[in-house]
Design a protein around this motif. Structure first.
Motif, short mmCIF file in Angstrom:
data_model
loop_
_atom_site.label_atom_id
_atom_site.label_comp_id
_atom_site.label_asym_id
_atom_site.label_seq_id
_atom_site.Cartn_x
_atom_site.Cartn_y
_atom_site.Cartn_z
N PRO A 48 48.90 51.93 -2.93
CA PRO A 48 48.10 51.28 -3.98
C PRO A 48 46.70 50.90 -3.51
CG PRO A 48 50.31 50.36 -3.92
CD PRO A 48 50.18 51.21 -2.71
N SER A 49 46.59 50.45 -2.26
CA SER A 49 45.29 50.04 -1.72
C SER A 49 44.31 51.21 -1.71
CB SER A 49 45.45 49.53 -0.28
OG SER A 49 46.64 48.82 -0.08
N VAL A 50 44.78 52.36 -1.21
CA VAL A 50 43.88 53.52 -1.07
C VAL A 50 43.52 54.11 -2.42
CG1 VAL A 50 43.45 55.58 0.30
CG2 VAL A 50 45.26 54.03 0.99
N LYS A 51 44.50 54.23 -3.31
CA LYS A 51 44.22 54.82 -4.62
C LYS A 51 43.30 53.93 -5.46
CE LYS A 51 48.28 57.79 -4.90
NZ LYS A 51 49.53 58.16 -5.64
N ALA A 52 43.51 52.63 -5.39
CA ALA A 52 42.62 51.73 -6.12
C ALA A 52 41.19 51.84 -5.58
CB ALA A 52 43.11 50.29 -6.00
N ALA A 53 41.06 52.04 -4.28
CA ALA A 53 39.73 52.14 -3.66
C ALA A 53 38.99 53.40 -4.10
CB ALA A 53 39.85 52.10 -2.14
N TRP A 54 39.70 54.40 -4.61
CA TRP A 54 39.04 55.60 -5.14
C TRP A 54 38.11 55.20 -6.30
CZ3 TRP A 54 38.72 60.88 -4.34
CH2 TRP A 54 38.23 61.66 -5.41
N TYR A 55 38.56 54.24 -7.09
CA TYR A 55 37.83 53.85 -8.30
C TYR A 55 36.92 52.63 -8.11
CZ TYR A 55 41.57 56.60 -10.54
OH TYR A 55 42.45 57.58 -10.91
N ALA A 56 37.32 51.71 -7.25
CA ALA A 56 36.71 50.39 -7.31
C ALA A 56 36.72 49.66 -5.98
CB ALA A 56 37.47 49.53 -8.35
N ALA A 57 35.83 48.68 -5.88
CA ALA A 57 35.89 47.68 -4.82
C ALA A 57 36.88 46.62 -5.28
CB ALA A 57 34.52 47.07 -4.57
N VAL A 58 37.81 46.27 -4.42
CA VAL A 58 38.94 45.42 -4.82
C VAL A 58 38.97 44.16 -3.95
CG1 VAL A 58 41.41 45.35 -5.30
CG2 VAL A 58 40.20 47.55 -5.31
N ARG A 59 39.22 43.02 -4.58
CA ARG A 59 39.40 41.79 -3.81
C ARG A 59 40.36 40.86 -4.52
NH1 ARG A 59 36.57 37.30 -5.67
NH2 ARG A 59 34.95 37.69 -7.23
N LEU A 60 41.04 40.05 -3.73
CA LEU A 60 41.91 39.01 -4.27
C LEU A 60 41.04 37.89 -4.80
CD1 LEU A 60 44.94 38.19 -4.51
CD2 LEU A 60 44.65 36.99 -2.32
N ALA A 61 41.22 37.56 -6.09
CA ALA A 61 40.36 36.57 -6.73
C ALA A 61 40.99 35.19 -6.83
CB ALA A 61 39.97 37.05 -8.14
N GLY A 62 42.26 35.05 -6.45
CA GLY A 62 42.89 33.75 -6.49
C GLY A 62 44.39 33.85 -6.65
N THR A 63 45.06 32.71 -6.57
CA THR A 63 46.51 32.65 -6.77
C THR A 63 46.82 31.77 -7.98
OG1 THR A 63 46.69 30.76 -5.25
CG2 THR A 63 46.97 32.97 -4.31
N VAL A 64 48.02 31.94 -8.49
CA VAL A 64 48.43 31.23 -9.71
C VAL A 64 49.82 30.64 -9.48
CG1 VAL A 64 48.87 31.44 -12.19
CG2 VAL A 64 47.10 32.84 -11.12
N PRO A 65 50.00 29.34 -9.76
CA PRO A 65 51.33 28.74 -9.55
C PRO A 65 52.35 29.23 -10.57
CG PRO A 65 49.84 27.16 -10.57
CD PRO A 65 49.00 28.36 -10.21
N ARG A 66 53.60 29.21 -10.16
CA ARG A 66 54.68 29.66 -11.05
C ARG A 66 54.79 28.78 -12.30
NH1 ARG A 66 59.72 30.91 -6.89
NH2 ARG A 66 58.46 31.72 -5.17
N SER A 67 54.39 27.53 -12.18
CA SER A 67 54.62 26.56 -13.24
C SER A 67 53.84 26.84 -14.53
CB SER A 67 54.25 25.15 -12.75
OG SER A 67 52.89 25.11 -12.32
N VAL A 68 52.87 27.77 -14.49
CA VAL A 68 52.08 28.04 -15.70
C VAL A 68 52.76 29.05 -16.61
CG1 VAL A 68 49.96 27.57 -14.41
CG2 VAL A 68 50.67 29.94 -14.76
#
Length: 294
Positions: free
Chosen positions: A174-194
């Motif tokens: 997934p990392s390599v294939k996504a990089a074919w199209y785009a620059a990718v970064r983790l933008a944050g985390t989300v708690p389960r409670s939402v």
């Protein structure tokens, strides 16, 4: 922004679901966001403006849709559940009537979507079902070159894989294939409670910003086939892992040499440009000798 009354809270979401006789299903990976601050955060991180035509995959009961409509020029919602697809326009009409004309509903499986009505999407913003998140993202990036960016909420492990860099433990196909199209970064985390129901896994937000595809004479399909072969046996050297793809281990070594890569390297050490160079190198080799079965 839309007034707070335009957002769905936990009680409203449960009431809408009860009115529809609906229980979230694992089949379609349904975990509904019940926190207004979370959907506002998603829209903000996606950088949605009035110039954007947003495609939302899996709008569910409309939490994120209601946050997107006041900010985007248009929202196309793709929903596979027929009950939810039928109910969404009514929810928008009741809670955000001033923006109802900005919504287009497409009742379809996002895994099969290759065309959308105009306006064509410039952004994909979604809380994606965890079981299909990577295929959906890659499908939309391939099918819709107008997409400039993607901001999706997915299982945290998947978000980390998409954003991983060469050499890291999470780095993979997934990392390599996504990089074919785009620059990718983790933008944050989300708690389960939402979420309702509360999932058994953590969630993450991943941002993909479109960039130019690698400069190569190989096709995307050829490059992706090379990537699949390299990671199918990720603990092997590329000379061994690519033997079937290239025709033999010696031919794989020739491809690697032509691409300027040591044949003892493993796939997890290479970026998308290097895989593109390997795929292009194979095209320059003479065809392997045919086997005469007579």
């Amino acid at each position: 922004m839309v007034e707070q009354s335009g957002f769905l809270g936990a009680a409203q979401i449960r009431q809408i679901a009860a009115d529809l006789g609906l229980r979230p299903t694992k089949q379609w990976g349904q975990n509904f966001v019940v926190d207004a601050n979370t959907v506002k955060r998603i829209v903000r991180l996606a950088g949605v403006t009035a110039d954007d035509s947003v495609v939302e995959v899996g709008p569910g009961l409309g939490s994120l849709t209601l946050a997107l409509l006041p900010e985007a020029g248009h929202v196309t919602a793709v929903e596979v559940d027929p009950t939810l697809a039928q109910a969404l326009p009514g929810t928008v009409g009741r809670l955000a009537p001033a923006y109802a004309d900005r919504l287009t509903l497409v009742p379809a499986d996002a895994m099969q979507v290759r065309e959308l009505p105009d306006p064509q999407p410039t952004a994909l913003v979604a809380n994606l079902p965890y079981n299909v998140s990577v295929p959906v993202v890659l499908n939309f990036l391939e099918a819709f070159p107008t997409l400039e960016r993607v901001l999706v909420m997915v299982q945290l492990e998947v978000a980390e894989r998409l954003a991983a860099k060469p050499g890291s433990k999470a780095y993979g196909v997934p990392s390599v294939k996504a990089a074919w199209y785009a620059a990718v970064r983790l933008a944050g985390t989300v708690p389960r409670s939402v979420f309702w129901p509360v999932p058994n896994v953590e969630s993450g937000l991943v941002l993909l910003e479109r960039r130019a595809e690698p400069s190569t004479t190989a096709t995307r399909r050829d490059v992706f086939t090379c990537i699949d072969a390299a990671f199918a046996q990720r603990r092997k050297t590329l000379r061994a892992a690519l033997a079937g793809w290239a025709g033999s281990a010696p031919r794989a070594e020739e491809c690697l040499r032509a691409a300027g890569i040591d044949h003892r390297t493993r796939g997890e050490q290479l970026g998308i440009d290097e895989f593109a160079a390997i795929a292009a190198a194979r095209d320059t080799l003479p065809p392997p000798p045919s086997t005469n079965l007579c």
